[in-house]
Design a protein around this motif. Structure first.
Motif, mmCIF file in Angstrom:
data_model
loop_
_atom_site.group_PDB
_atom_site.id
_atom_site.type_symbol
_atom_site.label_atom_id
_atom_site.label_comp_id
_atom_site.label_asym_id
_atom_site.label_seq_id
_atom_site.Cartn_x
_atom_site.Cartn_y
_atom_site.Cartn_z
ATOM 1 N N LEU A 1 32.044 21.492 50.508
ATOM 2 C CA LEU A 1 30.909 22.221 49.795
ATOM 3 C C LEU A 1 30.565 23.242 51.023
ATOM 4 N N GLU A 2 29.973 24.496 50.363
ATOM 5 C CA GLU A 2 29.244 25.943 51.773
ATOM 6 C C GLU A 2 28.021 25.551 51.854
ATOM 7 N N ALA A 3 27.921 25.286 53.374
ATOM 8 C CA ALA A 3 26.549 24.896 54.260
ATOM 9 C C ALA A 3 26.195 26.048 53.526
ATOM 10 N N VAL A 4 24.408 25.910 53.329
ATOM 11 C CA VAL A 4 23.695 26.188 53.281
ATOM 12 C C VAL A 4 22.492 26.837 53.995
ATOM 13 N N ASP A 5 21.434 27.374 53.990
ATOM 14 C CA ASP A 5 20.092 27.218 55.008
ATOM 15 C C ASP A 5 18.805 26.660 54.281
ATOM 16 N N VAL A 6 18.811 27.128 53.279
ATOM 17 C CA VAL A 6 17.686 26.198 52.521
ATOM 18 C C VAL A 6 17.959 25.697 51.414
ATOM 19 N N SER A 7 17.439 24.256 51.300
ATOM 20 C CA SER A 7 16.973 23.308 50.635
ATOM 21 C C SER A 7 15.734 23.331 49.322
ATOM 22 N N VAL A 8 15.843 23.492 48.681
ATOM 23 C CA VAL A 8 14.214 24.099 47.790
ATOM 24 C C VAL A 8 14.215 22.205 46.912
ATOM 25 N N LEU A 9 14.119 21.607 47.340
ATOM 26 C CA LEU A 9 13.498 19.630 46.892
ATOM 27 C C LEU A 9 12.476 20.479 45.167
ATOM 28 N N VAL A 10 12.822 20.137 44.140
ATOM 29 C CA VAL A 10 11.969 20.414 43.200
ATOM 30 C C VAL A 10 12.076 19.091 42.471
ATOM 31 N N PRO A 11 11.227 18.581 43.050
ATOM 32 C CA PRO A 11 10.612 16.671 41.314
ATOM 33 C C PRO A 11 10.139 17.985 39.843
ATOM 34 N N ALA A 12 10.719 16.634 39.255
ATOM 35 C CA ALA A 12 10.815 17.623 37.378
ATOM 36 C C ALA A 12 10.149 16.301 37.212
ATOM 37 N N LYS A 13 9.154 15.840 36.191
ATOM 38 C CA LYS A 13 8.982 14.756 35.163
ATOM 39 C C LYS A 13 8.225 15.966 34.121
ATOM 40 N N ASP A 14 8.962 15.630 33.132
ATOM 41 C CA ASP A 14 8.864 16.178 31.363
ATOM 42 C C ASP A 14 8.843 17.525 31.815
#
Length: 338
Positions: A24-37
């Protein structure tokens, strides 16, 4: 679409036809998005994220959405969105486990050196993510928290929480419970507890990480409703806050707290004993309530000391467990997907 099941977590991070053995390609920023409904919000969220990321040169982004036990079509929508957005990766909790668990799951799946906690309800727009991560990428801060701009439903409760937090923890930021960007290393020192995400700023500051703050506009929810009630969370939040304060103050040295209390009780008992002996020598009369007080102080003081010693042993075990958890998380995050 290929999927992988690990206990209660299902991951689906590759579009059809993608070779899982390919690096997998490296990334600089990971946006973590919890999603409930959040089935109604996610398509627009991803559309805005794509527009935002495309306008930022030299920074590679990804979005890791964790479906936290949704009862609507959130998971199906995510699978559809993955076909359109190559930067989207997903994880799934089959039952609701809360924001803290969702963020930890996303952290283990993420590849970025900078992580961003961002909700899926579009009260915060993806267009503000680059402003959150800019101070970290420029090495001016280790964590950046946004302080909400505009009126919102829980403003009163949030104000109480922030004032109490500033008083207890002496962290000079306006809003501790908002969107955040932070280095991966911040996660290593966070305790595994259901509410740690609300105290990330406090815990990071206690470990010496540099904290910055930027204004972030707050908008009405695009669709759906809030997952959190308002008033009954005040006493829960206060008790949680006191728990975190005790953890930071005495968590590593519990004997300091319980030993001081025990020493104070022994001192009271000693002083009362000297007074009682002096009175007995002068008048020849004993004072029964004083002798009761002495016995009580000695017994309770001994219990405090014993509790402190036991706490020291538990603190040592917790430190070892945290290190093992950190190493296990590292192994999981670098384990190849099969």
């Amino acid at each position: 679409m290929s999927t992988e099941t690990r206990g209660h977590v299902t991951s689906s991070a590759l579009t059809p036809g993608t070779d899982r053995s390919a690096p997998l390609e490296a990334v600089d920023v990971s946006v973590l998005v919890p999603a409930k409904d959040e089935a109604e919000n996610l398509p627009l969220f991803m559309e805005q994220a794509e527009a935002t990321f495309g306008a930022v040169a030299g920074v590679r982004f990804e979005v890791v959405v964790v479906d936290d036990g949704s009862e609507d079509r959130t998971w199906a929508v995510l699978q559809e969105l993955q076909r359109r957005y190559p930067f989207l990766r997903t994880e799934r909790h089959r039952s609701r486990r809360g924001i803290a668990d969702a963020l930890r799951t996303g952290y283990l799946r993420a590849r970025g050196r900078v992580l961003v906690f961002y909700p899926a309800d579009l009260q915060f727009k993806p267009e503000d993510i680059p402003r959150l991560v800019a101070p970290i990428l420029a090495d001016e801060a280790d964590m950046v928290t946004g302080f909400k701009q505009g009126d919102y439903e829980k403003q009163f409760v949030s104000g109480i929480y922030n004032r109490l937090s500033r008083t207890l923890f002496h962290v000079n930021v306006k809003d501790l419970n908002s969107v955040k960007a932070y280095r991966r290393e911040v996660m290593d020192g966070l305790p595994v507890r259901p509410d740690w995400h609300r105290y990330m700023v406090v815990l990071a500051a206690a470990q010496g990480f540099r904290i910055a703050e930027v204004p972030v506009p707050l908008y009405p929810r695009h669709a759906g409703r809030s997952k959190f009630a308002t008033w009954h969370r005040i006493p829960i939040g206060v008790l949680d806050m006191l728990s975190v304060w005790f953890e930071l103050r005495f968590g590593q040295k519990p004997l300091l707290a319980f030993g001081m209390a025990g020493a104070g009780l022994f001192a009271i008992g000693l002083l009362a004993g000297l007074v009682a002996l002096g009175w007995l020598a002068i008048t020849g009369e004993g004072i029964r309530p004083v002798w009761t007080l002495i016995q009580t102080c000695l017994i309770v003081g001994s219990i405090f000391f014993a509790t402190g010693l036991l706490g020291e042993q538990i603190a040592g075990q917790r430190a070892q467990m945290r290190e093992l958890q950190r190493q296990l998380d590292e192994l999981r995050s670098h384990r190849p997907t099969t």
